[in-house]
Design a protein around this motif. Structure first.
Motif, PDB file in Angstrom:
ATOM      1  N   ASP A 170       0.836  -1.208   0.000  1.00  0.00           N
ATOM      2  CA  ASP A 170       0.000   0.000   0.000  1.00  0.00           C
ATOM      3  C   ASP A 170       0.866   1.252   0.000  1.00  0.00           C
ATOM      4  OD1 ASP A 170      -2.245  -1.562   0.078  1.00  0.00           O
ATOM      5  OD2 ASP A 170      -2.570  -1.343   2.234  1.00  0.00           O
ATOM      6  N   GLU A 173       2.400   1.896  -3.433  1.00  0.00           N
ATOM      7  CA  GLU A 173       1.446   2.379  -4.435  1.00  0.00           C
ATOM      8  C   GLU A 173       0.971   3.803  -4.162  1.00  0.00           C
ATOM      9  OE1 GLU A 173      -1.662  -0.513  -4.448  1.00  0.00           O
ATOM     10  OE2 GLU A 173      -0.385  -2.118  -5.265  1.00  0.00           O
ATOM     11  N   HIS A 174       0.828   4.163  -2.878  1.00  0.00           N
ATOM     12  CA  HIS A 174       0.210   5.458  -2.559  1.00  0.00           C
ATOM     13  C   HIS A 174       1.194   6.544  -2.158  1.00  0.00           C
ATOM     14  CE1 HIS A 174      -3.908   3.892  -2.740  1.00  0.00           C
ATOM     15  NE2 HIS A 174      -3.440   2.810  -2.138  1.00  0.00           N
ATOM     16  N   GLN A 175       2.422   6.183  -1.781  1.00  0.00           N
ATOM     17  CA  GLN A 175       3.351   7.201  -1.294  1.00  0.00           C
ATOM     18  C   GLN A 175       4.720   7.157  -1.979  1.00  0.00           C
ATOM     19  OE1 GLN A 175       2.524   9.666   0.532  1.00  0.00           O
ATOM     20  NE2 GLN A 175       0.540   8.984   1.269  1.00  0.00           N
ATOM     21  N   LYS A 178       4.933   8.086  -5.697  1.00  0.00           N
ATOM     22  CA  LYS A 178       4.793   9.504  -6.063  1.00  0.00           C
ATOM     23  C   LYS A 178       5.893  10.368  -5.444  1.00  0.00           C
ATOM     24  CE  LYS A 178       1.392  10.704  -2.458  1.00  0.00           C
ATOM     25  NZ  LYS A 178      -0.016  11.089  -2.222  1.00  0.00           N
ATOM     26  N   ASP A 227      -7.365   4.446   5.965  1.00  0.00           N
ATOM     27  CA  ASP A 227      -7.314   5.332   4.794  1.00  0.00           C
ATOM     28  C   ASP A 227      -6.926   6.749   5.206  1.00  0.00           C
ATOM     29  OD1 ASP A 227      -8.017   3.296   3.101  1.00  0.00           O
ATOM     30  OD2 ASP A 227     -10.150   3.802   3.039  1.00  0.00           O
ATOM     31  N   MET A 230      -3.229   6.870   5.876  1.00  0.00           N
ATOM     32  CA  MET A 230      -2.437   6.986   4.649  1.00  0.00           C
ATOM     33  C   MET A 230      -2.500   8.405   4.098  1.00  0.00           C
ATOM     34  SD  MET A 230      -0.505   5.483   2.371  1.00  0.00           S
ATOM     35  CE  MET A 230      -0.751   3.704   2.362  1.00  0.00           C
ATOM     36  N   ASP A 231      -3.687   8.992   4.074  1.00  0.00           N
ATOM     37  CA  ASP A 231      -3.835  10.356   3.550  1.00  0.00           C
ATOM     38  C   ASP A 231      -3.061  11.364   4.385  1.00  0.00           C
ATOM     39  OD1 ASP A 231      -5.478   9.375   1.567  1.00  0.00           O
ATOM     40  OD2 ASP A 231      -7.342   9.842   2.636  1.00  0.00           O
ATOM     41  N   ASP A 234       0.483  12.681   3.618  1.00  0.00           N
ATOM     42  CA  ASP A 234       0.703  13.719   2.601  1.00  0.00           C
ATOM     43  C   ASP A 234       0.938  15.101   3.194  1.00  0.00           C
ATOM     44  OD1 ASP A 234       0.417  12.010   0.377  1.00  0.00           O
ATOM     45  OD2 ASP A 234      -1.765  12.153   0.485  1.00  0.00           O
ATOM     46  N   TYR A 313       1.122   4.362   9.294  1.00  0.00           N
ATOM     47  CA  TYR A 313       0.562   3.306   8.451  1.00  0.00           C
ATOM     48  C   TYR A 313       1.377   2.018   8.453  1.00  0.00           C
ATOM     49  CZ  TYR A 313      -2.319   1.220   4.841  1.00  0.00           C
ATOM     50  OH  TYR A 313      -3.193   0.393   4.173  1.00  0.00           O
TER      51      TYR A 313
END
Length: 373
Positions: A170, A173-175, A178, A227, A230-231, A234, A313
């Motif tokens: 996870d 893919e999400h952090q 990018k 979720d 994870m957000d 950012d 996370y």
């Protein structure tokens, strides 16, 4: 997946034909026939292998029946039968084992290591004595999360494994994908291996912002769900703030109190045991740059079990009281301990039965001789 295999072979052949000119219906038909013929050959190979194994198993069963039958007809004594069965089972197990580990599995160290030649960047990183830290290799031809070259030399945040932990996938893919530098820093990514635009060679880039193997935060940010956790990565300063799900709140003993003199350092770093030395005048909350995995990793403070929680996370976090303490994480899965205990009990029972059978056989022979005399 035979249909998919046939389609892949067909498409590969069509791709080769397309380079030489137009693909006609006849060529397409030939390509499909070629793909299907390869799958048919695979099926025949499977039947052959399965049939050979079946005959092998039947042969061992037949030999075991012969041994037991001979014993029941008083053609063999118990000791001979037992030795025969042990030899049969040993030969069976060794034969299967050599399919997976045999002479061809071993190569000379020089032959193996030639595939992993250290670059100048690798040598520069390995010369850094301030371990542990991690490395992110952007130069692997297979990509940072599919190749294994960096993991041969360094603790890598990339690499490939077919059973990768879901939490970490996870994060990739999400952090990581990018380029969130806060996440790279919390993973203690001290070096990035990149391509030098001047000469095309790999070079080691120092990341001075890496947080280290463990650090003390000034505050805690609670969020309701995974979720949201994870957000929150950012837009949170992860060096100063730990992001934690609300469900772990009861395992956190108060808010940390800032102490400029507080320290935490790694004393021992092994695969199954990590030790830290901690010192602070006030209560602190520590974030450890290690993956949260409660099914086996047990935490101790001065030898006493302690709670730890999921932080940011994927990482571990723990409330630590003021004072000087030794913090340990040991990999001690209960399943492993239980399996070892059961294996020991089963082995003792098996050996006990074998010894009892031998004693009984000897005593019966003695009684038979005494009766005859």
């Amino acid at each position: 997946k035979d249909g998919q295999i046939a389609e892949n072979f067909t498409n590969a052949m069509l791709g080769q034909q397309a380079q030489g000119g137009q693909v006609t219906p006849q060529v397409q038909q030939q390509a499909q026939a070629f793909g299907q013929s390869l799958v048919d050959a695979l099926e025949e190979d499977r039947k052959s292998r399965f049939g050979a194994d079946l005959l092998r198993s039947l042969l061992f069963i037949a030999l075991a029946i012969v041994l037991v039958g001979a014993y029941l007809r008083n053609k063999l004594n118990a000791m001979t039968m037992i030795i025969g069965l042990l030899l049969l089972s040993t030969f069976d197990v060794l034969g299967i084992g050599r399919r997976y580990l045999n002479d061809s599995s071993y190569v000379d160290a020089e032959q193996f290591e030639v595939a992993y030649t250290a670059t100048e960047a690798d040598r520069q990183i390995m010369a850094d004595p301030n371990k542990p830290f991690r490395v992110f290799d952007q130069t692997d031809p297979q990509g940072p999360f599919n190749g294994s070259r960096a993991s041969y030399f360094h603790n890598s945040i990339g690499g490939y494994h077919p059973a990768k932990l879901g939490l970490y996938q996870d994060l990739i893919e999400h952090q990581i994908s990018k380029g969130n530098m806060e996440v790279f820093n919390m993973l203690n990514t001290k070096y990035v291996i990149a391509q030098n635009p001047m000469n095309g060679q790999s070079m080691a880039q120092l990341n001075p912002g890496a947080f280290g193997p463990a650090w003390l935060v000034k505050g805690i940010r609670f969020v309701p769900t995974a979720d949201a956790e994870m957000d929150a990565l950012d837009n949170t300063s992860l060096r100063d703030t730990a992001v934690i799900q609300q469900k772990f709140a009861d395992q956190i003993k108060g808010n940390p109190v800032f102490d400029s003199s507080a320290t935490i350092q790694v004393a021992e770093y092994l695969n199954d045991k990590i030790t830290y030395n901690f010192s602070a005048a006030t209560n602190q909350f520590v974030v450890f740059s290690e993956i949260y995995y409660p099914l086996g990793w047990i935490a101790y403070i001065d030898g006493q079990k302690a709670d730890y929680v999921k932080v940011n996370y994927v990482l571990r976090g723990m409330s630590v009281p003021a004072g000087k303490h030794t913090i340990e994480f040991r990999f001690e899965p209960q399943s492993y301990a239980t399996a070892n205990t059961l294996m020991l009990i089963a082995s003792l029972i098996a050996y006990g039965l074998l010894i009892a059978a031998i004693v009984w056989s000897v005593m019966r022979n003695k009684r038979a001789k005494a009766t005859t005399a």
